[in-house]
Write a protein that holds these residues in place. Structure first.
Motif, PDB file in Angstrom:
ATOM      1  N   PHE A 206      -8.968  -7.753  -5.773  1.00 50.95           N
ATOM      2  CA  PHE A 206      -9.601  -7.161  -4.597  1.00 50.95           C
ATOM      3  C   PHE A 206      -8.567  -6.473  -3.715  1.00 50.95           C
ATOM      4  O   PHE A 206      -8.757  -5.327  -3.283  1.00 50.95           O
ATOM      5  CB  PHE A 206     -10.323  -8.255  -3.798  1.00 50.95           C
ATOM      6  N   LEU A 207      -7.459  -7.146  -3.469  1.00 47.53           N
ATOM      7  CA  LEU A 207      -6.411  -6.590  -2.616  1.00 47.53           C
ATOM      8  C   LEU A 207      -5.776  -5.360  -3.254  1.00 47.53           C
ATOM      9  O   LEU A 207      -5.474  -4.376  -2.567  1.00 47.53           O
ATOM     10  CB  LEU A 207      -5.343  -7.649  -2.355  1.00 47.53           C
ATOM     11  N   ASN A 208      -5.609  -5.382  -4.577  1.00 46.36           N
ATOM     12  CA  ASN A 208      -5.052  -4.236  -5.287  1.00 46.36           C
ATOM     13  C   ASN A 208      -5.933  -3.005  -5.101  1.00 46.36           C
ATOM     14  O   ASN A 208      -5.449  -1.903  -4.806  1.00 46.36           O
ATOM     15  CB  ASN A 208      -4.904  -4.575  -6.776  1.00 46.36           C
ATOM     16  N   ARG A 209      -7.242  -3.186  -5.265  1.00 43.68           N
ATOM     17  CA  ARG A 209      -8.168  -2.061  -5.126  1.00 43.68           C
ATOM     18  C   ARG A 209      -8.269  -1.600  -3.673  1.00 43.68           C
ATOM     19  O   ARG A 209      -8.397  -0.405  -3.399  1.00 43.68           O
ATOM     20  CB  ARG A 209      -9.555  -2.440  -5.659  1.00 43.68           C
ATOM     21  N   LEU A 210      -8.201  -2.541  -2.749  1.00 46.22           N
ATOM     22  CA  LEU A 210      -8.229  -2.183  -1.338  1.00 46.22           C
ATOM     23  C   LEU A 210      -7.026  -1.317  -0.986  1.00 46.22           C
ATOM     24  O   LEU A 210      -7.159  -0.300  -0.298  1.00 46.22           O
ATOM     25  CB  LEU A 210      -8.246  -3.441  -0.470  1.00 46.22           C
ATOM     26  N   ASN A 211      -5.853  -1.696  -1.473  1.00 43.84           N
ATOM     27  CA  ASN A 211      -4.643  -0.926  -1.191  1.00 43.84           C
ATOM     28  C   ASN A 211      -4.714   0.471  -1.809  1.00 43.84           C
ATOM     29  O   ASN A 211      -4.259   1.450  -1.212  1.00 43.84           O
ATOM     30  CB  ASN A 211      -3.412  -1.667  -1.701  1.00 43.84           C
ATOM     31  N   LYS A 212      -5.296   0.563  -3.012  1.00 46.23           N
ATOM     32  CA  LYS A 212      -5.467   1.873  -3.642  1.00 46.23           C
ATOM     33  C   LYS A 212      -6.396   2.747  -2.807  1.00 46.23           C
ATOM     34  O   LYS A 212      -6.149   3.951  -2.616  1.00 46.23           O
ATOM     35  CB  LYS A 212      -6.024   1.714  -5.062  1.00 46.23           C
ATOM     36  N   LEU A 213      -7.476   2.141  -2.309  1.00 42.66           N
ATOM     37  CA  LEU A 213      -8.423   2.899  -1.505  1.00 42.66           C
ATOM     38  C   LEU A 213      -7.756   3.426  -0.233  1.00 42.66           C
ATOM     39  O   LEU A 213      -7.944   4.585   0.138  1.00 42.66           O
ATOM     40  CB  LEU A 213      -9.628   2.020  -1.148  1.00 42.66           C
ATOM     41  N   ILE A 214      -6.975   2.577   0.429  1.00 43.78           N
ATOM     42  CA  ILE A 214      -6.294   2.996   1.651  1.00 43.78           C
ATOM     43  C   ILE A 214      -5.312   4.125   1.358  1.00 43.78           C
ATOM     44  O   ILE A 214      -5.232   5.118   2.095  1.00 43.78           O
ATOM     45  CB  ILE A 214      -5.573   1.808   2.314  1.00 43.78           C
ATOM     46  N   ALA A 215      -4.562   3.988   0.268  1.00 41.76           N
ATOM     47  CA  ALA A 215      -3.582   5.017  -0.097  1.00 41.76           C
ATOM     48  C   ALA A 215      -4.261   6.360  -0.353  1.00 41.76           C
ATOM     49  O   ALA A 215      -3.805   7.412   0.116  1.00 41.76           O
ATOM     50  CB  ALA A 215      -2.797   4.574  -1.330  1.00 41.76           C
ATOM     51  N   ILE A 216      -5.380   6.339  -1.085  1.00 39.47           N
ATOM     52  CA  ILE A 216      -6.108   7.581  -1.380  1.00 39.47           C
ATOM     53  C   ILE A 216      -6.714   8.158  -0.108  1.00 39.47           C
ATOM     54  O   ILE A 216      -6.684   9.376   0.127  1.00 39.47           O
ATOM     55  CB  ILE A 216      -7.206   7.327  -2.433  1.00 39.47           C
ATOM     56  N   LEU A 217      -7.244   7.289   0.734  1.00 37.97           N
ATOM     57  CA  LEU A 217      -7.855   7.743   1.986  1.00 37.97           C
ATOM     58  C   LEU A 217      -6.816   8.419   2.877  1.00 37.97           C
ATOM     59  O   LEU A 217      -7.077   9.478   3.456  1.00 37.97           O
ATOM     60  CB  LEU A 217      -8.471   6.551   2.721  1.00 37.97           C
ATOM     61  N   LEU A 218      -5.639   7.831   2.950  1.00 32.00           N
ATOM     62  CA  LEU A 218      -4.586   8.411   3.783  1.00 32.00           C
ATOM     63  C   LEU A 218      -4.071   9.717   3.194  1.00 32.00           C
ATOM     64  O   LEU A 218      -3.735  10.654   3.941  1.00 32.00           O
ATOM     65  CB  LEU A 218      -3.439   7.412   3.951  1.00 32.00           C
ATOM     66  N   TYR A 219      -4.034   9.790   1.866  1.00 33.09           N
ATOM     67  CA  TYR A 219      -3.631  11.056   1.242  1.00 33.09           C
ATOM     68  C   TYR A 219      -4.679  12.133   1.521  1.00 33.09           C
ATOM     69  O   TYR A 219      -4.340  13.287   1.787  1.00 33.09           O
ATOM     70  CB  TYR A 219      -3.431  10.893  -0.266  1.00 33.09           C
TER      71      TYR A 219
ATOM     72  N   CYS B 205       0.852  -1.192   0.000  1.00 37.72           N
ATOM     73  CA  CYS B 205       0.000   0.000   0.000  1.00 37.72           C
ATOM     74  C   CYS B 205       0.885   1.238   0.000  1.00 37.72           C
ATOM     75  O   CYS B 205       1.510   1.561   1.013  1.00 37.72           O
ATOM     76  CB  CYS B 205      -0.901  -0.018   1.236  1.00 37.72           C
ATOM     77  N   ASP B 206       0.964   1.893  -1.113  1.00 37.57           N
ATOM     78  CA  ASP B 206       1.886   3.027  -1.264  1.00 37.57           C
ATOM     79  C   ASP B 206       1.283   4.278  -0.641  1.00 37.57           C
ATOM     80  O   ASP B 206       0.610   5.069  -1.299  1.00 37.57           O
ATOM     81  CB  ASP B 206       2.200   3.258  -2.744  1.00 37.57           C
ATOM     82  N   VAL B 207       1.532   4.455   0.658  1.00 40.78           N
ATOM     83  CA  VAL B 207       0.959   5.598   1.366  1.00 40.78           C
ATOM     84  C   VAL B 207       1.705   6.892   1.074  1.00 40.78           C
ATOM     85  O   VAL B 207       1.306   7.954   1.532  1.00 40.78           O
ATOM     86  CB  VAL B 207       0.950   5.340   2.890  1.00 40.78           C
ATOM     87  N   THR B 208       2.796   6.807   0.326  1.00 44.60           N
ATOM     88  CA  THR B 208       3.554   8.016  -0.017  1.00 44.60           C
ATOM     89  C   THR B 208       3.266   8.468  -1.445  1.00 44.60           C
ATOM     90  O   THR B 208       3.880   9.400  -1.941  1.00 44.60           O
ATOM     91  CB  THR B 208       5.074   7.765   0.137  1.00 44.60           C
ATOM     92  N   ASP B 209       2.338   7.787  -2.101  1.00 43.37           N
ATOM     93  CA  ASP B 209       1.999   8.103  -3.485  1.00 43.37           C
ATOM     94  C   ASP B 209       1.422   9.517  -3.576  1.00 43.37           C
ATOM     95  O   ASP B 209       0.413   9.822  -2.945  1.00 43.37           O
ATOM     96  CB  ASP B 209       0.992   7.083  -4.013  1.00 43.37           C
ATOM     97  N   ASN B 210       2.064  10.380  -4.346  1.00 41.21           N
ATOM     98  CA  ASN B 210       1.607  11.768  -4.494  1.00 41.21           C
ATOM     99  C   ASN B 210       0.840  12.005  -5.792  1.00 41.21           C
ATOM    100  O   ASN B 210       0.636  13.140  -6.202  1.00 41.21           O
ATOM    101  CB  ASN B 210       2.795  12.728  -4.430  1.00 41.21           C
ATOM    102  N   SER B 211       0.417  10.919  -6.436  1.00 41.92           N
ATOM    103  CA  SER B 211      -0.273  11.077  -7.714  1.00 41.92           C
ATOM    104  C   SER B 211      -1.664  11.682  -7.540  1.00 41.92           C
ATOM    105  O   SER B 211      -2.323  12.018  -8.519  1.00 41.92           O
ATOM    106  CB  SER B 211      -0.398   9.715  -8.412  1.00 41.92           C
ATOM    107  N   TYR B 212      -2.110  11.814  -6.281  1.00 39.62           N
ATOM    108  CA  TYR B 212      -3.431  12.378  -6.018  1.00 39.62           C
ATOM    109  C   TYR B 212      -3.347  13.842  -5.607  1.00 39.62           C
ATOM    110  O   TYR B 212      -4.350  14.436  -5.203  1.00 39.62           O
ATOM    111  CB  TYR B 212      -4.133  11.575  -4.910  1.00 39.62           C
ATOM    112  N   GLN B 213      -2.155  14.435  -5.699  1.00 44.08           N
ATOM    113  CA  GLN B 213      -1.964  15.783  -5.150  1.00 44.08           C
ATOM    114  C   GLN B 213      -2.794  16.851  -5.860  1.00 44.08           C
ATOM    115  O   GLN B 213      -3.084  17.902  -5.281  1.00 44.08           O
ATOM    116  CB  GLN B 213      -0.485  16.158  -5.194  1.00 44.08           C
ATOM    117  N   ASP B 214      -3.181  16.593  -7.096  1.00 40.98           N
ATOM    118  CA  ASP B 214      -4.001  17.563  -7.823  1.00 40.98           C
ATOM    119  C   ASP B 214      -5.492  17.256  -7.715  1.00 40.98           C
ATOM    120  O   ASP B 214      -6.313  17.937  -8.322  1.00 40.98           O
ATOM    121  CB  ASP B 214      -3.587  17.596  -9.298  1.00 40.98           C
TER     122      ASP B 214
END
Length: 224
Positions: A145-158, A92-101
């Motif tokens: 399922f796990l891939n989408r779950l990890n994306k959701l967590i990453a976006i939520l944390l961002y 789960c890439d919690v440092t992903d900044n691709s959502y910054q915009d």
């Protein structure tokens, strides 16, 4: 505050503990599909709390204005799923900044889109929907399922970071409130049990009295 590996694991442990504690409030045991449904409900609460919903749709009688609490509620369900599917922090890439915009509306819409994908995927995992052949990026339905779950967590944390939210502290506040509710619920169950016992005792008294009356009538009929 972003989560490191240790914090992530602690919140997962707290989440599964809270999930188990809440099972006493449900008449049926929850399956993955139910947890995803609850996650989607809580994302709906984020919509209300973030003020991006359409007028006339919100439930006026409910207090859903605390965005920190609603984000924590979504994180709770996501962490239960992460626990069940053995999600690892490095996945789960919690440092992903691709959502910054992303605007708040963009983030909420993305969370909802992923929640719908998780719902559909959980239905497939539960045999409620026809199987889907996944692309080469995913090793079957569970991996998707796990891939989408990890994306959701990453976006939520961002999103939490974007809101200057101390996710660890807010999660603990939510956890404290949840256990406070459960303690009140336990008292409620005890009061209901006391009332049921009282009713049962009165029913026994009534049944005994009716039996005495019927016996007296049988005696009178026998004498005549």
């Amino acid at each position: 505050m972003m989560m490191n590996k240790i914090t992530f694991q602690k919140i997962k442990d707290k989440a599964i503990g809270l999930h188990c504690a809440f099972q006493k409030t449900s008449e049926e045991s929850w399956i993955v599909q139910d947890i995803v449904a609850e996650l989607t409900i809580q994302i709906g609460h984020i919509v209300t709390a973030s003020k991006v919903s359409i007028a006339g749709i919100n439930e006026a009688e409910r207090n859903l204005d605390d965005l920190d609490d609603e984000i924590s509620d979504v994180l709770l369900q996501a962490m239960v799923l992460a626990y069940l599917f053995e999600s690892k922090i490095e996945d789960c890439d919690v440092t992903d900044n691709s959502y910054q915009d992303y605007s708040t509306s963009d983030i909420v819409l993305t969370l909802y889109q992923i929640a719908s994908q998780l719902t559909e995927s959980s239905m497939r995992l539960n045999g409620k929907r026809f199987p889907q052949k996944r692309d080469l990026l995913h090793d079957g339905e569970e991996d998707f399922f796990l891939n989408r779950l990890n994306k959701l967590i990453a976006i939520l944390l961002y999103f939490a970071k974007q809101q200057d939210m101390d996710i660890k502290n807010c999660f603990e506040i939510m956890e404290h409130g949840a256990y406070h509710f459960l303690s009140g619920y336990n008292e409620y169950l005890l009061s209901v049990k006391d009332i049921q016992n009282m009713i049962q005792k009165e029913n026994i008294k009534i049944a005994k009295k009716l039996n005495e009356i019927q016996q007296e009538r049988r005696n009178e009929n026998g004498t005549d």
